[in-house]
Design a protein around this motif. Sequence first.
Motif, mmCIF file in Angstrom:
data_model
loop_
_atom_site.group_PDB
_atom_site.id
_atom_site.type_symbol
_atom_site.label_atom_id
_atom_site.label_comp_id
_atom_site.label_asym_id
_atom_site.label_seq_id
_atom_site.Cartn_x
_atom_site.Cartn_y
_atom_site.Cartn_z
ATOM 1 N N PHE A 59 48.002 30.496 34.784
ATOM 2 C CA PHE A 59 47.366 31.799 34.994
ATOM 3 C C PHE A 59 48.039 32.587 36.106
ATOM 4 N N GLY A 60 49.045 32.011 36.748
ATOM 5 C CA GLY A 60 49.793 32.746 37.759
ATOM 6 C C GLY A 60 49.416 32.405 39.186
ATOM 7 N N PHE A 61 48.610 31.344 39.373
ATOM 8 C CA PHE A 61 48.353 30.883 40.741
ATOM 9 C C PHE A 61 49.558 30.050 41.166
ATOM 10 N N VAL A 62 50.614 30.738 41.622
ATOM 11 C CA VAL A 62 51.835 30.043 42.033
ATOM 12 C C VAL A 62 52.169 30.445 43.463
ATOM 13 N N VAL A 82 39.574 37.551 41.360
ATOM 14 C CA VAL A 82 40.675 37.860 42.266
ATOM 15 C C VAL A 82 41.688 38.751 41.567
ATOM 16 N N LYS A 83 42.410 39.509 42.389
ATOM 17 C CA LYS A 83 43.566 40.220 41.862
ATOM 18 C C LYS A 83 44.764 39.350 42.179
ATOM 19 N N ARG A 88 43.927 40.601 36.892
ATOM 20 C CA ARG A 88 42.673 40.130 37.461
ATOM 21 C C ARG A 88 42.243 38.847 36.781
ATOM 22 N N VAL A 89 41.793 37.884 37.582
ATOM 23 C CA VAL A 89 41.415 36.585 37.037
ATOM 24 C C VAL A 89 40.094 36.159 37.668
ATOM 25 N N ALA A 90 39.230 35.526 36.872
ATOM 26 C CA ALA A 90 37.985 34.959 37.384
ATOM 27 C C ALA A 90 38.115 33.449 37.399
ATOM 28 N N LEU A 91 37.595 32.815 38.439
ATOM 29 C CA LEU A 91 37.568 31.350 38.483
ATOM 30 C C LEU A 91 36.453 30.888 39.419
ATOM 31 N N ARG A 92 36.113 29.599 39.291
ATOM 32 C CA ARG A 92 35.067 29.051 40.153
ATOM 33 C C ARG A 92 35.687 28.588 41.462
ATOM 34 N N ARG A 93 34.914 28.696 42.529
ATOM 35 C CA ARG A 93 35.390 28.267 43.842
ATOM 36 C C ARG A 93 35.800 26.799 43.816
ATOM 37 N N ARG A 94 34.996 25.991 43.083
ATOM 38 C CA ARG A 94 35.255 24.561 43.016
ATOM 39 C C ARG A 94 36.685 24.269 42.534
ATOM 40 N N ASP A 95 37.153 25.065 41.573
ATOM 41 C CA ASP A 95 38.481 24.819 41.011
ATOM 42 C C ASP A 95 39.581 25.456 41.853
ATOM 43 N N ALA A 96 39.193 26.292 42.836
ATOM 44 C CA ALA A 96 40.176 27.007 43.654
ATOM 45 C C ALA A 96 40.367 26.329 45.001
ATOM 46 N N GLU A 97 39.787 25.134 45.113
ATOM 47 C CA GLU A 97 39.716 24.450 46.386
ATOM 48 C C GLU A 97 41.090 24.126 46.976
ATOM 49 N N ASP A 98 42.040 23.772 46.145
ATOM 50 C CA ASP A 98 43.346 23.372 46.663
ATOM 51 C C ASP A 98 44.399 24.463 46.524
ATOM 52 N N VAL A 99 43.928 25.691 46.355
ATOM 53 C CA VAL A 99 44.844 26.832 46.395
ATOM 54 C C VAL A 99 44.769 27.383 47.816
ATOM 55 N N MET B 436 39.581 32.724 33.603
ATOM 56 C CA MET B 436 39.534 33.753 32.580
ATOM 57 C C MET B 436 40.176 35.020 33.098
ATOM 58 N N GLU B 437 41.011 35.614 32.280
ATOM 59 C CA GLU B 437 41.593 36.892 32.667
ATOM 60 C C GLU B 437 40.526 37.967 32.524
ATOM 61 N N LEU B 438 40.463 38.872 33.498
ATOM 62 C CA LEU B 438 39.573 40.027 33.382
ATOM 63 C C LEU B 438 40.473 41.201 32.997
ATOM 64 N N PRO B 439 40.535 41.530 31.708
ATOM 65 C CA PRO B 439 41.507 42.538 31.269
ATOM 66 C C PRO B 439 41.183 43.916 31.840
#
Lengths: 106, 624
Positions: A59-62, A82-83, A88-99, B436-439
């Motif tokens: 998804f581009g979290f690089v 987040v942008k 724009r991408v939506a995600l849960r905090r739990r899965d973003a923990e190691d970013v 999920m992408e927010l288009p």
Amino acid sequence: MHDMLAEPAGAAAAQADGSVRLSAARPGDRGVIVSVGADTHPDAHGVDSDELLRRLLEFGFVEGALIEVLHEGAIRHDPIAVKLDDMRVALRRRDAEDVWVRLESR
Amino acid sequence: MSDATLTPARVALVGNPNTGKTALFNALTGSRQKVANYAGVTVERKEGHVTTASGRSLSILDLPGTYSLRARSPDEAVTRDAVLGRLAGEVEPDVVVAVADATNLRLVLRLILELRAVGRPMVLALNMYDIAQRQGLRIDLEGLQRELGCPIVTTVATRKRGIDELTAQVEALIASGAVSTENVWHEPGAAEIRGAHREAQRLLKAYVRPPERPDTITGKVDAVLLHPVAGLAILFSLLFLMFQAVFTWAAPAMDAINALAEWLGVVVNQNLPEGLLRSFIAEGVIAGVGSVLVFLPQILVLFFFIILLEDFGYMARAAFLMDRIMGGAGLHGRAFIPLLSSFACAIPGIMSTRVIDNKRDRIATILVAPLMTCSARIPVYTLIIGAFIPDTKVWGLSLQGLVMFGLYAAGIISALAVSFVTRRVFWRGAVEPFLMELPTYKLPSLENVARNVLLRAQIFISRAGRIIFPLMIVVWFLSTFPGPPAGATGPAIDYSLAGRLGHLLAPLLAPIGFNWQMTVALIPGFAAREVAVAALGTVYAIGEADSAAGGALSAQLAHNWSLATGLSFLAWYVFAPQCASTLAVVKRETNSWTWPTVMFLYMTALAYLASFTVYHVAVSMAGG
């Protein structure tokens, strides 16, 4: 107050270089992703760490991507929107923990 | 070249979600489309045909959107296997058309790098090019074309611009004798994905100049629509509006379909001699098909809203807003749309669970979808409420309306509870990640919305028809054979197999307050919930009872049943798996008898328990 007690990785402890976990970031926070991982809580994601890592990367979290937290959900401030560079991408905090994100001073 | 005109070249459309791929497919093929399923999997296969300017015929396959060939959902696996040419029953594509949103190239460039490894001849269609131009985004097409090694065409699918150029380019590629090179694709690991991103970044930097006037509308709209409080308030208002529309807009069309079915029944009854054939056509075929088609208007209205909001870019936001709320019950944010559709009918709801990647998340959603109050329950609810609940006001609100609302709420709450228990007891462990992408928001094209709504309708009719029609025949058979003996006094159904089955089951259902007439009516009610109303009419010998109005029947029930029995019947209908079609669709979608069996057992158990409790509480309160 931001309810961080419920979050898996504890408080928004900053690394030596001043970076924070994306799971602890607040709307308005922006910066550069400095490292992407998925292994602090390998059993918390419904998929194994390697799979979560690959999904985040896809998804581009690089490393090097520009990121800004835009919105958060009503319950426990979760999930977050987040942008990421120019999408724009939506995600849960739990899965973003190691970013890890090095925040720009606001 | 005669060979070329005889066998159409096969073209596959591949791209990220939200790139206007389906709009491009529509622009290419117009009405020359065919929808089916891929062999062995329940993924929709959309194929269309187009004839190029020079007369060559192309067959276009619209593959499900994906971010990577490393597939996660059944949909994405189809895309991967189709591109790799290893999909059972499919021939590999001659040309792959990668479809990209010109304003959002990063992720699609990574997908293109994967596609390049597969080695098929490829054309890149930069769609939504008008928006890119309006934003002042500059793309060095020549340079990018050189780097990617594939021709690039700019398109605006919604305005049908660039379509001829695209087909010409595909044709030129085939004419040039381009053939697949060796397939060196393999599932990329983390390091390779990072590498691909660096390459995409390099390409972007070298050949794309960022927009001078970037889109600011999406950010402004999101500030309202994703607001923790205002966003949820707007979402619930939208849902409320949708429900109003589903029930009010669809009503005239539903009445018309009912009237048409009745009229046809009358015509058949008048013109055919009395006997089995007449009964079969009037009560089996016409009533059966009518009872399915009657939901079509509601499904059309519901899908109109869903597709409109989807094309606008709102549905991803709805999933964002609902994720945590549904997550509390162990459901994935994407389960929101399937459960919403289930309020019209569980069948399209269950079919739309295909967007959920993880199998467990998907099955959890399928299992609870029939607990959402579908429209088929409404005639039953209306009849029983009309018969037993006084038409009075409580705190200025209609008591009958409140009971109706309570029945809806009972459905929703029990769905959440069942899912919660399933996730805690049977499938412990975390729900899949929600990424999920927010288009960016886009004005939907009415033509595309209309085309997709009609497509949904077509799918519902053909699939429902294939499943429901045979079931209606079975139920008609059960309720008709054997016929009543000469000189019989009771209603005919009483002597039939269904009647005997009902009598057989009566002692089982007596503890929940059901009499044998009700048990008998439940059997044909398996064809579709609302058929129970007509069946009750038959058992109580109301003659040609009007199933919709049911005034006489309502009075009859009020006279024959106690209040406790009426309430128990309502409770039964909240939970009971009284719909063979739903079970058949679950069998198809999960490809196993396990899940329909689980669904039948747990719903029957819940229904029995609920009716038992309601009946005994009501009896003791009335007796006390």
